[in-house]
Design an enzyme around this catalytic site. Sequence first.
Site, mmCIF file in Angstrom:
data_model
loop_
_atom_site.group_PDB
_atom_site.id
_atom_site.type_symbol
_atom_site.label_atom_id
_atom_site.label_comp_id
_atom_site.label_asym_id
_atom_site.label_seq_id
_atom_site.Cartn_x
_atom_site.Cartn_y
_atom_site.Cartn_z
ATOM 1 N N HIS A 14 35.999 10.325 27.585
ATOM 2 C CA HIS A 14 35.149 10.185 26.379
ATOM 3 C C HIS A 14 35.815 10.782 25.139
ATOM 4 O O HIS A 14 35.355 10.535 24.021
ATOM 5 C CB HIS A 14 33.796 10.877 26.576
ATOM 6 C CG HIS A 14 32.923 10.234 27.608
ATOM 7 N ND1 HIS A 14 32.608 8.889 27.575
ATOM 8 C CD2 HIS A 14 32.309 10.731 28.714
ATOM 9 C CE1 HIS A 14 31.844 8.601 28.617
ATOM 10 N NE2 HIS A 14 31.652 9.694 29.327
ATOM 11 N N ASP B 80 34.652 5.017 36.304
ATOM 12 C CA ASP B 80 33.571 5.989 36.088
ATOM 13 C C ASP B 80 32.310 5.212 35.679
ATOM 14 O O ASP B 80 32.408 4.145 35.074
ATOM 15 C CB ASP B 80 34.000 6.944 34.960
ATOM 16 C CG ASP B 80 33.039 8.101 34.757
ATOM 17 O OD1 ASP B 80 33.329 9.195 35.269
ATOM 18 O OD2 ASP B 80 31.994 7.910 34.084
ATOM 19 N N HIS C 96 30.321 5.744 33.423
ATOM 20 C CA HIS C 96 30.217 5.672 31.963
ATOM 21 C C HIS C 96 31.425 4.930 31.375
ATOM 22 O O HIS C 96 32.533 5.027 31.904
ATOM 23 C CB HIS C 96 30.175 7.077 31.366
ATOM 24 C CG HIS C 96 29.077 7.933 31.895
ATOM 25 N ND1 HIS C 96 29.260 8.854 32.912
ATOM 26 C CD2 HIS C 96 27.769 8.007 31.548
ATOM 27 C CE1 HIS C 96 28.107 9.457 33.171
ATOM 28 N NE2 HIS C 96 27.188 8.963 32.365
ATOM 29 N N ASP D 29 30.737 9.133 39.627
ATOM 30 C CA ASP D 29 29.321 9.235 39.248
ATOM 31 C C ASP D 29 28.581 7.897 39.344
ATOM 32 O O ASP D 29 27.411 7.814 38.967
ATOM 33 C CB ASP D 29 29.157 9.872 37.854
ATOM 34 C CG ASP D 29 30.155 9.370 36.839
ATOM 35 O OD1 ASP D 29 30.895 8.410 37.152
ATOM 36 O OD2 ASP D 29 30.196 9.938 35.730
HETATM 37 ZN ZN LIG Z 1 30.968 9.589 33.907
#
Ligand SMILES: [Zn+2]
Length: 313
Positions: free
Chosen positions: A126, A162, A164, A249
């Site tokens: 991120h 991931d 995200h 995740d």
């Molecule tokens: Zn993540």
Amino acid sequence: MATGLIFSETFLYHNSNPLIPHYENSDRLIACMNLLQKSKYYSLLRKPEIKDISSDLIKQIHSEDHLQKIENSKGKRGYFDSDTPFTEKSWISAFKAASSGLTMVDALLEGKIKNGFSLLRPPGHHAERDRIMGFCILNNIAVATKYLQIKGFKKVFILDWDVHHGNGTQEIFYEDPSVFYLSIHQFPFYPMTGLSTEIGEGIGIGTTKNIPLQANTENFKYIEIFKNSVVPTIEKFNPEVILISAGFDAHKKDPLGGMKITTEGFEKLTRIVLECAKHVCQGRVLSFLEGGYDIPSLSESVEAHVAVLNSFS
Ligand SMILES: [Zn+2]
């Protein structure tokens, strides 16, 4: 040849204050190491000592202002953003995590390893050029990619599974046609980027691919997409090395993600990528831990992931 494993006690320094409970905490790595150490292949893994990274290399990815924010955090406690706290020695963990990639790349070039896994924290995908966010301080996989470019690699493929979207990695290489960024993630979800219409910019158009998926996507759907879309995309780009932003995740037990991959699912996804890497880039795969917050599922998935890497080395 061997599989490399990067781990450092310094990764545990970050957010070590029990008064600041956080999903992204050092217990995650301790559990993974405990399980890996019990595996029968643990002694076969190469464990290079992490090298120190030069600020010149980091400055090729992050802005002066970004590095100044980290500099200002030394010896203090606070928050970089609403969900990214720091403690006195978080900066040490961040720099060591960012050094993992270059350590792994050097081991690869010296012929000591064929593939490898960096069991690191804080995660990185991120972190944008100029923005610390979402538990991420420095973009570890972006730094590794830059180092590969410096070492003469002309085509690098980054696969981010991931749960995200890796907004930071996408932003950093959005206009770079020599780096393919492919993300498969839950959407709509944090950080709300990663639509299928985001495909790169300028000369980078066509080397970003986003596969947003609805919540509750299960193993079979991921496996189908890996076989029918991810593998053909890698084959077409024909990279010299594949990097994985390996977050776990999207596991069905994860408290933050909403997907339904199982530990066996991650084992299968790893195998699909390694089979592909075998004929595309002589098996060169370097993987970096990102998220994963249910500690038992994370450690089991990491162990399954490293076991597959080891079986291909
Ligand atoms: Zn993540």
